[in-house]
Design an enzyme around this catalytic site. Structure first.
Site, PDB file in Angstrom:
ATOM      1  N   ASN A 263       0.845  -1.198   0.000  1.00 16.73           N
ATOM      2  CA  ASN A 263       0.000   0.000   0.000  1.00 16.73           C
ATOM      3  C   ASN A 263       0.876   1.242   0.000  1.00 16.73           C
ATOM      4  O   ASN A 263       2.109   1.149  -0.022  1.00 16.73           O
ATOM      5  CB  ASN A 263      -0.966  -0.024   1.189  1.00 16.73           C
ATOM      6  CG  ASN A 263      -0.220  -0.091   2.510  1.00 16.73           C
ATOM      7  OD1 ASN A 263       0.475   0.834   2.887  1.00 16.73           O
ATOM      8  ND2 ASN A 263      -0.348  -1.226   3.198  1.00 16.73           N
TER       9      ASN A 263
ATOM     10  N   ASP B 229      -3.690  -6.435   4.731  1.00 18.11           N
ATOM     11  CA  ASP B 229      -4.666  -7.304   5.384  1.00 18.11           C
ATOM     12  C   ASP B 229      -4.569  -8.750   4.906  1.00 18.11           C
ATOM     13  O   ASP B 229      -4.872  -9.669   5.644  1.00 18.11           O
ATOM     14  CB  ASP B 229      -6.085  -6.779   5.125  1.00 18.11           C
ATOM     15  CG  ASP B 229      -6.339  -5.482   5.881  1.00 18.11           C
ATOM     16  OD1 ASP B 229      -5.912  -5.399   7.051  1.00 18.11           O
ATOM     17  OD2 ASP B 229      -6.935  -4.555   5.301  1.00 18.11           O
TER      18      ASP B 229
ATOM     19  N   LYS C 257       8.321 -16.543 -11.126  1.00 15.52           N
ATOM     20  CA  LYS C 257       7.434 -15.507 -11.643  1.00 15.52           C
ATOM     21  C   LYS C 257       6.196 -16.128 -12.307  1.00 15.52           C
ATOM     22  O   LYS C 257       6.319 -17.053 -13.120  1.00 15.52           O
ATOM     23  CB  LYS C 257       8.208 -14.652 -12.655  1.00 15.52           C
ATOM     24  CG  LYS C 257       7.451 -13.438 -13.099  1.00 15.52           C
ATOM     25  CD  LYS C 257       8.266 -12.620 -14.085  1.00 15.52           C
ATOM     26  CE  LYS C 257       7.389 -11.501 -14.632  1.00 15.52           C
ATOM     27  NZ  LYS C 257       7.891 -10.955 -15.866  1.00 15.52           N
TER      28      LYS C 257
ATOM     29  N   PRO D  82      -2.126 -11.993  10.245  1.00 19.05           N
ATOM     30  CA  PRO D  82      -2.368 -11.825  11.681  1.00 19.05           C
ATOM     31  C   PRO D  82      -2.520 -10.334  12.007  1.00 19.05           C
ATOM     32  O   PRO D  82      -1.905  -9.491  11.348  1.00 19.05           O
ATOM     33  CB  PRO D  82      -1.090 -12.379  12.324  1.00 19.05           C
ATOM     34  CG  PRO D  82      -0.047 -12.300  11.259  1.00 19.05           C
ATOM     35  CD  PRO D  82      -0.770 -12.487   9.958  1.00 19.05           C
ATOM     36  N   ASP D  83      -3.345 -10.036  12.993  1.00 15.60           N
ATOM     37  CA  ASP D  83      -3.495  -8.650  13.426  1.00 15.60           C
ATOM     38  C   ASP D  83      -2.495  -8.400  14.565  1.00 15.60           C
ATOM     39  O   ASP D  83      -2.659  -8.889  15.681  1.00 15.60           O
ATOM     40  CB  ASP D  83      -4.933  -8.389  13.895  1.00 15.60           C
ATOM     41  CG  ASP D  83      -5.176  -6.896  14.103  1.00 15.60           C
ATOM     42  OD1 ASP D  83      -4.302  -6.226  14.703  1.00 15.60           O
ATOM     43  OD2 ASP D  83      -6.230  -6.408  13.659  1.00 15.60           O
ATOM     44  N   ILE D  84      -1.446  -7.654  14.254  1.00 12.41           N
ATOM     45  CA  ILE D  84      -0.337  -7.467  15.199  1.00 12.41           C
ATOM     46  C   ILE D  84      -0.803  -6.702  16.431  1.00 12.41           C
ATOM     47  O   ILE D  84      -0.561  -7.111  17.576  1.00 12.41           O
ATOM     48  CB  ILE D  84       0.818  -6.707  14.495  1.00 12.41           C
ATOM     49  CG1 ILE D  84       1.287  -7.514  13.277  1.00 12.41           C
ATOM     50  CG2 ILE D  84       1.966  -6.446  15.460  1.00 12.41           C
ATOM     51  CD1 ILE D  84       2.122  -6.730  12.284  1.00 12.41           C
TER      52      ILE D  84
ATOM     53  N   LYS E 289     -10.159  -3.685  18.561  1.00 13.60           N
ATOM     54  CA  LYS E 289      -8.757  -4.067  18.817  1.00 13.60           C
ATOM     55  C   LYS E 289      -8.453  -4.120  20.309  1.00 13.60           C
ATOM     56  O   LYS E 289      -7.383  -4.580  20.701  1.00 13.60           O
ATOM     57  CB  LYS E 289      -7.812  -3.062  18.152  1.00 13.60           C
ATOM     58  CG  LYS E 289      -8.089  -2.852  16.675  1.00 13.60           C
ATOM     59  CD  LYS E 289      -7.025  -3.426  15.781  1.00 13.60           C
ATOM     60  CE  LYS E 289      -7.437  -3.288  14.328  1.00 13.60           C
ATOM     61  NZ  LYS E 289      -6.492  -3.846  13.394  1.00 13.60           N
TER      62      LYS E 289
HETATM   63  N1  CTP Z   1      -2.923  -3.504  12.406  1.00 15.51           N
HETATM   64  C1  CTP Z   1      -2.071  -4.504  12.765  1.00 15.51           C
HETATM   65  N2  CTP Z   1      -2.074  -5.679  12.075  1.00 15.51           N
HETATM   66  C2  CTP Z   1      -2.928  -5.875  11.055  1.00 15.51           C
HETATM   67  C3  CTP Z   1      -3.822  -4.860  10.663  1.00 15.51           C
HETATM   68  C4  CTP Z   1      -3.794  -3.671  11.364  1.00 15.51           C
HETATM   69  O1  CTP Z   1      -1.294  -4.337  13.706  1.00 15.51           O
HETATM   70  N3  CTP Z   1      -2.914  -7.027  10.404  1.00 15.51           N
HETATM   71  C5  CTP Z   1      -2.943  -2.264  13.186  1.00 15.51           C
HETATM   72  C6  CTP Z   1      -2.428  -1.058  12.440  1.00 15.51           C
HETATM   73  O2  CTP Z   1      -1.038  -0.900  12.615  1.00 15.51           O
HETATM   74  C7  CTP Z   1      -3.227   0.061  13.076  1.00 15.51           C
HETATM   75  C8  CTP Z   1      -4.547  -0.570  13.407  1.00 15.51           C
HETATM   76  O3  CTP Z   1      -4.281  -1.963  13.519  1.00 15.51           O
HETATM   77  O4  CTP Z   1      -2.670   0.483  14.292  1.00 15.51           O
HETATM   78  C9  CTP Z   1      -5.643  -0.331  12.416  1.00 15.51           C
HETATM   79  O5  CTP Z   1      -5.177  -0.617  11.131  1.00 15.51           O
HETATM   80  P1  CTP Z   1      -6.083  -0.343   9.846  1.00 15.51           P
HETATM   81  O6  CTP Z   1      -5.324  -0.734   8.634  1.00 15.51           O
HETATM   82  O7  CTP Z   1      -6.674   1.028   9.920  1.00 15.51           O
HETATM   83  O8  CTP Z   1      -7.302  -1.301  10.104  1.00 15.51           O
HETATM   84  P2  CTP Z   1      -7.558  -2.822   9.831  1.00 15.51           P
HETATM   85  O9  CTP Z   1      -7.425  -3.554  11.111  1.00 15.51           O
HETATM   86  O10 CTP Z   1      -6.724  -3.308   8.713  1.00 15.51           O
HETATM   87  O11 CTP Z   1      -9.110  -2.812   9.432  1.00 15.51           O
HETATM   88  P3  CTP Z   1      -9.800  -2.375   8.020  1.00 15.51           P
HETATM   89  O12 CTP Z   1      -8.885  -2.827   6.932  1.00 15.51           O
HETATM   90  O13 CTP Z   1     -11.091  -3.095   8.059  1.00 15.51           O
HETATM   91  O14 CTP Z   1      -9.982  -0.892   8.072  1.00 15.51           O
END
Ligand code: CTP
Length: 409
Positions: free
Chosen positions: A212, A281, A291, A309-311, A349
């Site tokens: 991104n 995500d 490739k 994973p959501d860190i 979160k």
């Molecule tokens: N974050 C994280 N790990 C992920 C996704 C998000 O640690 N896999 C953390 C980001 O660093 C930020 C917060 O969660 O502090 C929100 O991230 P954001 O990208 O705005 O949201 P998402 O959780 O990805 O939700 P969405 O895509 O539905 O907006």
């Protein structure tokens, strides 16, 4: 203008690094400082007072016998006016002199005469590597610190003498960063802050991937502000094209999974987590080893994605995260309905503080506008530079941690 209103005495002693003092002087003036240059006789062998006068816009002082001051006490006047005295370059000889409280030239005289409790003395050493590592110099550095001076680091690498090693003076930009940091309140002294920054990159094959537009600038600004506030900072950075802030431990990662591993490795030793990273995500369920080629059919390849994973949520849900021992701050990047979406994200979160911003208006920019959301409500912080907002956020986190409360709901 990060030195607006500051009066700095810039002292030059003799060394080839005097050429860097010219650039440093200019940079300090650009940041709004009033710079009064004082030079030793030896310094004037390396760079002329005329150059320093032109850059600082003020007459240079280079003698204790200068009859210009009405009271004939340049050493008193100069040291009383200063918000800080910065010696750059500080030669080995000049440091030895300071250490012994000698005062036979204007610069050492005014250092000795400075009000020690209110006028900090910063010293940027500059010398050959053998001189720097000599026990006498190291002894002097240690004692100067005990005596209350702030001896800055030295740089390493090629030296003017043709040798290589430690001892050359820091670059002008590095000294400037340390000087600005010196004036910031030490709100996070002794704390360990873990920061994630930048995008992640999820490989689809060896040459392509999902990522991104996050530049990492906000996270890097927060890392700098936290370090300025006295914290030990670990910065886990995705692929970004930014220089590390000074004094920060940086760990470069590429994917979300690598970022998670790096964060887990440092979370137990941390007091605060600030998750600014725009973590991708999804990642490919099975990144191709080679490739991916066009099939020739005109159809795109079938990509299977799995969620990363959501860190932030993982660390916020850990024992230390839930108890508040690890104070977790999230950043919500949205493109609309900021209050509603960021508030919901804070609860989802499980973090006490969520900072909302509009992704397309911040990615890659040097400024930003923030919406801070905690259990008490929301407050809007108008557009400002990222470093100014980062300092404000550091102050807010320091306050929220010690006063209120740890509420996620
Ligand atoms: N974050 C994280 N790990 C992920 C996704 C998000 O640690 N896999 C953390 C980001 O660093 C930020 C917060 O969660 O502090 C929100 O991230 P954001 O990208 O705005 O949201 P998402 O959780 O990805 O939700 P969405 O895509 O539905 O907006």
């Amino acid at each position: 203008m990060q030195l607006q209103g500051k009066h700095i005495v810039l002292g030059l002693s003799g060394g080839i690094a005097c050429y860097k003092a010219a650039e440093l002087c200019r940079a300090m003036v650009k940041e709004g400082a009033a710079v009064q240059v004082v030079m030793t006789e030896a310094a004037a062998q390396f760079i002329t007072p005329v150059t320093m006068q032109a850059l600082s816009g003020r007459p240079v002082f280079d003698s204790q016998w200068d009859r210009r001051p009405g009271n004939n006490m340049a050493h008193i006047n100069l040291s009383r006016e200063a918000d800080a005295i910065l010696i750059a370059p500080a030669s080995a000889d000049f440091m030895a002199k300071l250490l012994h409280g000698r005062a036979d030239d204007l610069l050492s005289l005014l250092c000795l005469a400075r009000p020690i409790a209110t006028v900090p003395l910063l010293i940027a050493p500059a010398m050959n590597r053998e001189m720097w590592s000599h026990p006498a110099t190291q002894r002097n550095v240690a004692q100067l610190r005990v005596d209350g001076s702030h001896v800055l680091d030295v740089g390493a690498g090629d030296q003017a003498c043709g040798e290589q090693g430690d001892g050359r003076m820091l670059e002008a930009a590095e000294i400037l960063e340390d000087l600005i940091a010196h004036f910031q309140p030490k709100l996070l002294q002794g704390q360990h802050v873990l920061i994630t920054a930048g995008p992640t990159f999820e490989a689809l094959d060896p040459v392509r991937g999902i990522s991104n537009l996050s530049s990492g600038k906000m996270g890097f600004a927060i890392a700098r502000a936290a370090r300025e506030a006295g914290a030990r900072v670990t910065l886990v950075a995705g692929p970004v094209a930014l220089d590390s802030p000074r004094g920060v431990q940086r760990i470069d990662v590429r994917s979300a999974q690598e970022m998670l591993q790096a964060c887990i490795a440092h979370a137990d030793a941390s007091d605060i987590l600030i998750a600014t990273a725009a973590v991708a995500d999804w990642r490919s369920a099975d990144a191709a080893e080679h490739k991916i080629k066009k099939a020739g059919s005109g159809l795109p390849p079938a990509l299977t994605l799995v969620e990363n994973p959501d860190i932030l949520a993982t660390l916020a849900a850990s024992d230390r995260g839930r108890s508040g021992a690890l104070f977790c701050v999230g950043f919500a990047a949205e493109s609309q309905n900021l209050l509603e979406l960021a508030s919901a994200k804070r609860l989802r979160k499980g973090v006490p503080l969520m900072v909302g911003n509009i992704g397309p208006q911040t990615f890659g920019q040097d400024d930003n506008a923030l919406l801070l959301i905690d259990a008490q409500g929301a407050s809007e912080w108008p557009r400002n530079t990222k470093i100014a907002l980062a300092r404000q956020l550091v102050a807010r986190i320091a306050e929220q941690r010690t006063t209120t409360h740890f509420h996620t709901r």
